[in-house]
Enzyme design. Sequence first.
Site, PDB file in Angstrom:
ATOM      1  N   ASP A   1       0.648  -0.954  -0.157  1.00  0.00           N
ATOM      2  CA  ASP A   1       0.103  -0.080   0.101  1.00  0.00           C
ATOM      3  C   ASP A   1       0.980   1.197   0.150  1.00  0.00           C
ATOM      4  O   ASP A   1       2.155   1.171   0.521  1.00  0.00           O
ATOM      5  CB  ASP A   1      -1.026  -0.073   1.277  1.00  0.00           C
ATOM      6  CG  ASP A   1      -0.387  -0.012   2.460  1.00  0.00           C
ATOM      7  OD1 ASP A   1       0.608  -0.803   2.591  1.00  0.00           O
ATOM      8  OD2 ASP A   1      -0.613   0.756   3.438  1.00  0.00           O
TER       9      ASP A   1
ATOM     10  N   GLU B   1       0.238  -1.191   5.629  1.00  0.00           N
ATOM     11  CA  GLU B   1       1.094  -0.481   6.669  1.00  0.00           C
ATOM     12  C   GLU B   1       0.939   0.612   6.870  1.00  0.00           C
ATOM     13  O   GLU B   1       0.961   1.364   7.913  1.00  0.00           O
ATOM     14  CB  GLU B   1       2.457  -0.745   5.878  1.00  0.00           C
ATOM     15  CG  GLU B   1       3.648  -0.455   6.869  1.00  0.00           C
ATOM     16  CD  GLU B   1       3.879   1.023   7.090  1.00  0.00           C
ATOM     17  OE1 GLU B   1       4.829   1.257   8.145  1.00  0.00           O
ATOM     18  OE2 GLU B   1       3.542   1.875   6.291  1.00  0.00           O
TER      19      GLU B   1
END
Length: 492
Positions: free
Chosen positions: A129, A196
């Site tokens: 991400d 994350e």
Amino acid sequence: MKRTTKVAIGAAWTVAFAAAVAATRRLSESGATDVPLSARADAAEEGGIDGDAFLTHLAEAIRLPTVAFEERERNDPQEILAVHEYLRSTYPLVHERCTVETINDLSLLITWGGTDRDADPLLLMAHMDVVPIEPGTEDGWDFEPFAGTVANGFLWGRGTIDDKGPLIAIMEATEHLMRAGFEPERTVIISFGHDEEIGGAQGAGLVADTLIERDIRPWLVIDEGGGVMDEFPPLTDRSVALVKTAEKGFIDVKLTATGEGGHSSVPPSESTIGALAVAIQQLETHQMPARVRILEPMFAALAPHVDPKMRPILTNLKFTGPIVERMNAGSPIANAGIRTTTAVTIVSGGVKSNVLPQEAFAIVNFRILPGDTIQDVLDHVRKVVGPDITIEPHGEMRVEPSLVSSTESDAWNVLATSIEESFPEAIVTPWTLTAATDSRYFAAFSGDVYGFAPFTGSDGEFARIHGTGERVRTSDAGRAVSFFCRLMRNAC
Ligand SMILES: [Zn+2]
């Protein structure tokens, strides 16, 4: 924050430290330091590595916009699944020879079994991400953030450094080693989280739980959290490879003042807002104690490379500590490196100008230095604000600071050697990250946990992470892949 250019030599470490943590801050940029460095890059590459393939594949990964928004319902799982599919089609050997699992549907756990089943594995980490483009900053990008453009010596785009650069480098290196016939003795595990940037609890957190269930205890964990700075002014004009050996913790504390309330025409001698203001002022005046000696490993690594006149200051912190502390206190960035920080971020009280509020509250964010604990922070706040203010932890995110990984272990030596082989111009130096990464989920049951991304940059370039114009140097392409090859060869 402006970059200090006129600094007495005695304040050198302040600036050095400021430079080191520039990854989390926006500093002013000078065009001169943004010139790509290709010096010695060729010699640092493993034979047969195709840097162009790395750039092509990273550009394609950038074009998959895996933006993680805080509101999880806004995030489209298809974007992450597109990365899975991309990796499957781009790295066939990895997918043929490794066990590839999805954890919580979206995070990836890839296992390349080694021949020595008794050896604890090497764990390579990255996340799929990326953070959003801040609304209103789009025009600041020279090239569209999700286009993956190669121009002017850089590959541009959101996620090029944080964290698809390392992710693609890991995959390229693994595929390369398989093609070259390398068979690891030590098992290699690859963990790619999908959330994350919004805490990692649904991704790496669950990957960690999976390893715990299987009684797998990584020997060496490598994640983001470091990189190669071109220079470390004015301590040294050599480049410095910063390796994260620890990261700070995090807690929000809510302070609440309560009182009688009533009409503002007959106020008491102290209002709830007044009492809260005093408590806040006390917290800002009475900071958590500084612990300058946390800098000792970093200064020990740098000392041989600095002006001889500087060396005694860096190597005698037991005695020079108070001076270093005073110096660092003048710079918010340097100060954050030596103590648990106190930041008042929200304050609220009152709804109408003629009504005395019965309650006023503030939220204070603490970033906890290794050596302090969440309980230490709560004890400190209790003592400083006095008994009339209610205190309680606020919000869900509560993270103890990490353990400090060794700079003397075999794992450290393997990592440091791999960095030196790939970036021979750099001084390998441990440091403490002021932010949190996914690797914290693995710290409790793993050996040494480090952070290092195999990319070079000026402080201004690293400040583009989470900001505008994120990019990697095309000259780093080959050795970014080489670094992970060497790390696997040296560790396994
Ligand atoms: Zn990241």
